[in-house]
Design a protein around this motif. Sequence first.
Motif, PDB file in Angstrom:
ATOM      1  N   GLU A   1       3.344   4.238  -1.824  1.00 26.86           N
ATOM      2  CA  GLU A   1       3.143   5.072  -3.011  1.00 26.86           C
ATOM      3  C   GLU A   1       3.565   4.382  -4.291  1.00 26.86           C
ATOM      4  OE1 GLU A   1       3.089   8.111  -5.956  1.00 26.86           O
ATOM      5  OE2 GLU A   1       1.885   7.723  -4.180  1.00 26.86           O
TER       6      GLU A   1
ATOM      7  N   ASN B   1      -4.725  -5.744  -3.179  1.00 28.43           N
ATOM      8  CA  ASN B   1      -4.468  -4.583  -4.038  1.00 28.43           C
ATOM      9  C   ASN B   1      -4.843  -4.945  -5.481  1.00 28.43           C
ATOM     10  OD1 ASN B   1      -3.370  -2.319  -5.394  1.00 28.43           O
ATOM     11  ND2 ASN B   1      -1.847  -2.060  -3.800  1.00 28.43           N
TER      12      ASN B   1
ATOM     13  N   THR C   1       2.402   4.100  -9.550  1.00 26.51           N
ATOM     14  CA  THR C   1       2.301   4.873  -8.318  1.00 26.51           C
ATOM     15  C   THR C   1       0.853   5.206  -8.021  1.00 26.51           C
ATOM     16  OG1 THR C   1       2.461   7.055  -9.366  1.00 26.51           O
ATOM     17  CG2 THR C   1       4.543   5.951  -8.816  1.00 26.51           C
ATOM     18  N   GLU C   2       0.592   5.579  -6.794  1.00 27.97           N
ATOM     19  CA  GLU C   2      -0.757   5.973  -6.379  1.00 27.97           C
ATOM     20  C   GLU C   2      -1.241   7.202  -7.136  1.00 27.97           C
ATOM     21  OE1 GLU C   2      -3.042   4.694  -4.286  1.00 27.97           O
ATOM     22  OE2 GLU C   2      -1.805   2.920  -4.017  1.00 27.97           O
ATOM     23  N   SER C   3      -0.308   8.038  -7.575  1.00 26.46           N
ATOM     24  CA  SER C   3      -0.685   9.271  -8.271  1.00 26.46           C
ATOM     25  C   SER C   3      -1.002   9.041  -9.752  1.00 26.46           C
ATOM     26  CB  SER C   3       0.429  10.311  -8.139  1.00 26.46           C
ATOM     27  OG  SER C   3       1.650   9.813  -8.632  1.00 26.46           O
TER      28      SER C   3
ATOM     29  N   SER D   1       6.598  -3.086  -2.818  1.00 23.57           N
ATOM     30  CA  SER D   1       6.490  -1.633  -2.687  1.00 23.57           C
ATOM     31  C   SER D   1       7.644  -1.149  -1.820  1.00 23.57           C
ATOM     32  CB  SER D   1       5.147  -1.230  -2.084  1.00 23.57           C
ATOM     33  OG  SER D   1       4.953  -1.841  -0.838  1.00 23.57           O
TER      34      SER D   1
ATOM     35  N   ASN E   1       0.801  -1.222   0.000  1.00 19.35           N
ATOM     36  CA  ASN E   1       0.000   0.000   0.000  1.00 19.35           C
ATOM     37  C   ASN E   1       0.833   1.271   0.000  1.00 19.35           C
ATOM     38  OD1 ASN E   1      -2.485  -1.418   0.123  1.00 19.35           O
ATOM     39  ND2 ASN E   1      -2.102  -1.815   2.276  1.00 19.35           N
TER      40      ASN E   1
END
Length: 200
Positions: free
Chosen positions: A124, A166, A184-186, A144, A122
């Motif tokens: 980034e 995930n 990435t999370e972004s 990660s 979890n």
Amino acid sequence: MNIERKELIELCDKFLNREITKSELEFYAFNAIMSDEFDWDDDDNVISETIFDWDNEIINFPINEVNMKLWKKRLETNVDELLEHNNWNVHIEKQKDICEKYKSKWKPISRNLKVGISENLNLEKLNGLRHKTEKGKVCWYIWSGDYSENDDFFKPICAEHLLQRNPKIIKYLGLDDGFRFLITESGYEDVWFDENLLKS
């Protein structure tokens, strides 16, 4: 008694806070469906679907912490991610799209295949790589944070369990041997072929 979303959201919170059990939630849903004393707005499909989901987890979704957060999210926002977290097959077309985008042959794995994952998925940044597929051996490694050579860095789990851990990873697992990904999370995404992975 008229059932509203706010009541179901309260039940979600009670389950997540361990104030009620799965059996109590199933009993509530069964009574809501079978008793003439309960009613709800027929035009609100989210209420109906949630109650029927809770009534029979065998044909719907397991009643657990991950799914309860998703039911709560659906009740609050109308965003439904339950299939994505519970059904492997909804990711197949996404896998094919990723393979076409990055010029890879689609080489899906069995949902029962073991993959190696780091403890925390979890963070980034998420990395994944696929070694040559050999029967009985782990071919996908996903982590990660910072990579480690420690023997206990990767833990083997059944690929299907990634649905709950995930699910956004699943769409990359159809990439062919030798492929890597970085997401990435972004929203950043990079996928590339690394021929060195086929030499080991």
